[in-house]
Design a protein around this motif. Structure first.
Motif, PDB file in Angstrom:
ATOM      1  N   GLY A 140      70.384  68.592  92.490  1.00 24.69           N
ATOM      2  CA  GLY A 140      69.248  67.714  92.277  1.00 24.69           C
ATOM      3  C   GLY A 140      67.898  68.369  92.435  1.00 24.69           C
ATOM      4  O   GLY A 140      66.875  67.740  92.174  1.00 24.69           O
ATOM      5  N   TYR A 141      67.860  69.638  92.858  1.00 26.80           N
ATOM      6  CA  TYR A 141      66.582  70.309  93.072  1.00 26.80           C
ATOM      7  C   TYR A 141      66.151  71.072  91.808  1.00 26.80           C
ATOM      8  O   TYR A 141      66.906  71.191  90.842  1.00 26.80           O
ATOM      9  N   LEU A 142      64.928  71.600  91.845  1.00 27.04           N
ATOM     10  CA  LEU A 142      64.389  72.321  90.698  1.00 27.04           C
ATOM     11  C   LEU A 142      65.153  73.620  90.466  1.00 27.04           C
ATOM     12  O   LEU A 142      65.547  74.307  91.404  1.00 27.04           O
ATOM     13  N   HIS A 143      65.346  73.950  89.183  1.00 24.73           N
ATOM     14  CA  HIS A 143      65.952  75.224  88.809  1.00 24.73           C
ATOM     15  C   HIS A 143      64.962  76.364  89.014  1.00 24.73           C
ATOM     16  O   HIS A 143      65.342  77.481  89.377  1.00 24.73           O
ATOM     17  N   SER A 144      63.689  76.086  88.786  1.00 18.49           N
ATOM     18  CA  SER A 144      62.644  77.089  88.939  1.00 18.49           C
ATOM     19  C   SER A 144      61.361  76.398  89.364  1.00 18.49           C
ATOM     20  O   SER A 144      61.087  75.267  88.942  1.00 18.49           O
ATOM     21  N   VAL A 145      60.566  77.079  90.196  1.00 17.71           N
ATOM     22  CA  VAL A 145      59.281  76.529  90.597  1.00 17.71           C
ATOM     23  C   VAL A 145      58.211  76.791  89.537  1.00 17.71           C
ATOM     24  O   VAL A 145      57.081  76.318  89.651  1.00 17.71           O
ATOM     25  N   LYS A 146      58.555  77.549  88.520  1.00 23.91           N
ATOM     26  CA  LYS A 146      57.640  77.821  87.424  1.00 23.91           C
ATOM     27  C   LYS A 146      57.867  76.809  86.313  1.00 23.91           C
ATOM     28  O   LYS A 146      58.996  76.540  85.914  1.00 23.91           O
ATOM     29  N   SER A 147      56.797  76.230  85.797  1.00 27.93           N
ATOM     30  CA  SER A 147      56.941  75.256  84.723  1.00 27.93           C
ATOM     31  C   SER A 147      57.522  75.919  83.484  1.00 27.93           C
ATOM     32  O   SER A 147      57.179  77.056  83.149  1.00 27.93           O
ATOM     33  N   ALA A 178      59.864  68.922  99.626  1.00 29.35           N
ATOM     34  CA  ALA A 178      58.599  68.760  98.917  1.00 29.35           C
ATOM     35  C   ALA A 178      58.339  69.988  98.068  1.00 29.35           C
ATOM     36  O   ALA A 178      58.775  71.102  98.402  1.00 29.35           O
ATOM     37  N   TYR A 179      57.631  69.796  96.966  1.00 30.67           N
ATOM     38  CA  TYR A 179      57.149  70.894  96.131  1.00 30.67           C
ATOM     39  C   TYR A 179      55.639  70.739  96.020  1.00 30.67           C
ATOM     40  O   TYR A 179      55.140  69.764  95.453  1.00 30.67           O
ATOM     41  N   ASP A 180      54.924  71.702  96.589  1.00 29.63           N
ATOM     42  CA  ASP A 180      53.472  71.648  96.596  1.00 29.63           C
ATOM     43  C   ASP A 180      52.901  72.498  95.471  1.00 29.63           C
ATOM     44  O   ASP A 180      53.437  73.561  95.143  1.00 29.63           O
ATOM     45  N   ALA A 181      51.792  72.031  94.885  1.00 33.25           N
ATOM     46  CA  ALA A 181      51.096  72.821  93.872  1.00 33.25           C
ATOM     47  C   ALA A 181      50.690  74.155  94.470  1.00 33.25           C
ATOM     48  O   ALA A 181      50.196  74.229  95.598  1.00 33.25           O
ATOM     49  N   SER A 182      50.896  75.230  93.714  1.00 35.69           N
ATOM     50  CA  SER A 182      50.605  76.581  94.204  1.00 35.69           C
ATOM     51  C   SER A 182      49.701  77.286  93.205  1.00 35.69           C
ATOM     52  O   SER A 182      50.023  77.379  92.022  1.00 35.69           O
ATOM     53  N   GLY A 183      48.567  77.775  93.662  1.00 33.04           N
ATOM     54  CA  GLY A 183      47.626  78.456  92.773  1.00 33.04           C
ATOM     55  C   GLY A 183      46.559  77.498  92.289  1.00 33.04           C
ATOM     56  O   GLY A 183      46.774  76.288  92.184  1.00 33.04           O
ATOM     57  N   ALA A 217      53.390  68.841  82.034  1.00 33.06           N
ATOM     58  CA  ALA A 217      54.157  70.042  82.365  1.00 33.06           C
ATOM     59  C   ALA A 217      55.593  69.634  82.657  1.00 33.06           C
ATOM     60  O   ALA A 217      55.848  68.517  83.124  1.00 33.06           O
ATOM     61  N   ARG A 218      56.498  70.559  82.362  1.00 33.21           N
ATOM     62  CA  ARG A 218      57.923  70.274  82.548  1.00 33.21           C
ATOM     63  C   ARG A 218      58.534  71.331  83.470  1.00 33.21           C
ATOM     64  O   ARG A 218      58.298  72.532  83.310  1.00 33.21           O
ATOM     65  N   TRP A 219      59.322  70.879  84.439  1.00 33.09           N
ATOM     66  CA  TRP A 219      60.058  71.756  85.347  1.00 33.09           C
ATOM     67  C   TRP A 219      61.557  71.491  85.205  1.00 33.09           C
ATOM     68  O   TRP A 219      62.002  70.344  85.357  1.00 33.09           O
ATOM     69  N   LYS A 270      51.511  79.299  84.189  1.00 32.89           N
ATOM     70  CA  LYS A 270      50.337  78.451  84.253  1.00 32.89           C
ATOM     71  C   LYS A 270      50.408  77.473  85.412  1.00 32.89           C
ATOM     72  O   LYS A 270      49.448  77.300  86.163  1.00 32.89           O
ATOM     73  N   TYR A 271      51.555  76.797  85.554  1.00 31.70           N
ATOM     74  CA  TYR A 271      51.716  75.827  86.632  1.00 31.70           C
ATOM     75  C   TYR A 271      52.878  76.267  87.518  1.00 31.70           C
ATOM     76  O   TYR A 271      53.967  76.547  87.018  1.00 31.70           O
ATOM     77  N   ARG A 272      52.651  76.289  88.821  1.00 34.47           N
ATOM     78  CA  ARG A 272      53.669  76.748  89.758  1.00 34.47           C
ATOM     79  C   ARG A 272      53.731  75.798  90.947  1.00 34.47           C
ATOM     80  O   ARG A 272      52.733  75.168  91.318  1.00 34.47           O
TER      81      ARG A 272
END
Length: 416
Positions: A312-319, A262-267, A302-304, A36-38
């Motif tokens: 320190g970075y995201l484990h996955s870009v998918k929520s 940076a992590y930009d909203a995708s979709g 939403a949780r990432w 749903k959120y990426r």
């Protein structure tokens, strides 16, 4: 809270030139995953994709004398002195007048006010809050607070305050300007540089050495990442970035904190989500970032999930989870604790805010207690076995539609 900030600094960046990527390993540029959120990772400015943030920072580091540890920011230059407040003041305590008082938050544990320069200024408003408990789970000793510039300070973007917190003494703090690294080409030469940001900085989350800042800009919502191990001291002066004499300035500040990712909203679905706030969530199988939004009659969340603190970075870009808190509006901050979600909800400059709880599902949450007028972000911590929710107020009696708004620009902790 403003939900968008107009991009005012993009034109300050000069044309990009090509360079090799250098520095520490970064997360790979992830393709959009199903969900749903990426998000999509970005390691360089949009206008200079050939120059990674990290490579510019690495080249700037020796020019700026190397990084300054967070703990030394308050000792290398004179720190500002905050004032602990044993009870919730009314405006009568500040300037001798007596309009209706603000409401004291219930179950108040700690509170302090900024030095006069920051307590009364109308050019900066505090927004986000996080502590070293978010960073590594230790008892709060350092607080980080974000501010956004407005009026005459608008072009400066956003800053954070590093606050030394001691439950027994007076807090001290120092401001650090958030900047975006940049590679500049002129007719005579090219050089590494930085500019201010155009962030509202409505919410922040500290994890390991990374500081996540919510980016609610309509044209490119998402999260920006800053490396707290790369704070640099600059020459004090009114300019920004590299000056003709080769020194670097930051609108009169002594320190800058450069963006590193940076992590930009995708979709389309994700771009419809307003990244108003972000907080740390340590209640799941992995530490995670919890994003919540201010806009609308309902609050979407939403949780990432995150990697380890060293990265320190995201484990996955998918929520990993998405939810909607029905009927919750005006949400300025959200945290997860004690099997619940807690919201700080503002109710304009005329009424006290609310601390609300929501247990999931379709039912609306409930009010737990009142917060101050102009309440903002939330951060959860534990100290000496006691749970606390940290929040803060943004107003300095500067609301044009309500001149009676009390001075309520305090930082405080309440019992959840």
């Amino acid at each position: 809270m403003d939900t968008t900030r107009r991009t005012i600094l993009r034109g300050m960046a000069a044309a990009p030139v090509a360079a090799a990527v250098g520095g520490l390993a970064l997360p790979t540029e992830a393709a959009a995953a199903a969900g749903k959120y990426r998000l999509k990772g970005r390691s360089a400015p949009r206008w200079a994709p050939g120059h990674s943030y990290r490579s510019v920072i690495n080249r700037l580091s020796p020019l700026l004398g190397g990084p300054v540890p967070v703990a030394e920011v308050l000792t290398r230059t004179p720190a500002l002195e905050a004032k602990r407040i044993p009870h919730w003041p009314t405006r009568d305590d500040d300037d001798g007048t007596k309009p209706r008082p603000d409401s004291e938050p219930e179950e108040l544990l700690h509170a302090f006010r900024w030095a006069d320069t920051d307590f009364f200024t109308t050019e900066w408003r505090p927004q986000g809050i996080t502590t070293n408990y978010d960073a590594n789970g230790s008892a709060p000793r350092t607080l980080l607070v974000s501010w956004y510039g407005r009026l005459g300070a608008r072009r400066q973007g956003a800053r954070i305050s590093i606050v030394k917190w001691d439950a027994a003494g007076e807090p001290t703090y120092q401001h650090v300007l958030l900047v975006e690294p940049n590679r500049v080409r002129t007719e005579e030469s090219e050089h590494d540089d930085f500019i201010g940001t155009d962030l509202h900085a409505g919410g922040i989350a500290w994890y390991g050495n990374k500081l996540y800042v919510a980016d609610s800009t309509e044209t490119r919502p998402g999260l920006r990442v800053f490396d707290l191990s790369r704070i640099f001291k600059v020459t004090r002066g009114p300019g920004v970035g590299r000056q003709p004499d080769g020194t670097y300035q930051a609108y009169g500040y002594d320190y800058v904190l450069p963006q590193c990712y940076a992590y930009d909203a995708s979709g389309s679905a994700t771009k419809g989500l307003t990244f108003s706030q972000v907080s740390m969530d340590r209640t799941g199988r992995r530490p995670a970032l919890l994003v919540s939004e201010f806009t609308g009659a309902h609050c979407r969340l939403a949780r990432w999930e995150l990697r380890g603190e060293r990265s320190g970075y995201l484990h996955s870009v998918k929520s990993s989870w998405e939810g909607t808190a029905n009927g919750e509006d005006g949400v300025q901050g959200a945290v997860r604790a004690n099997g619940k979600y807690y919201f700080s909800a503002s109710r304009t400059s005329k009424n006290p805010g609310e601390l609300r709880s929501w247990s999931g599902g379709t039912r609306r949450g409930k009010r737990e207690s009142f917060l101050n007028i102009g309440c903002e972000d939330l951060s959860y911590s534990r100290m000496n076995g006691r749970a606390a929710l940290w929040s803060l107020g943004e107003y300095a009696n500067d609301e044009s539609d309500d001149r009676r708004a009390p001075f309520s620009r305090y930082v405080y902790a309440v019992r959840p």
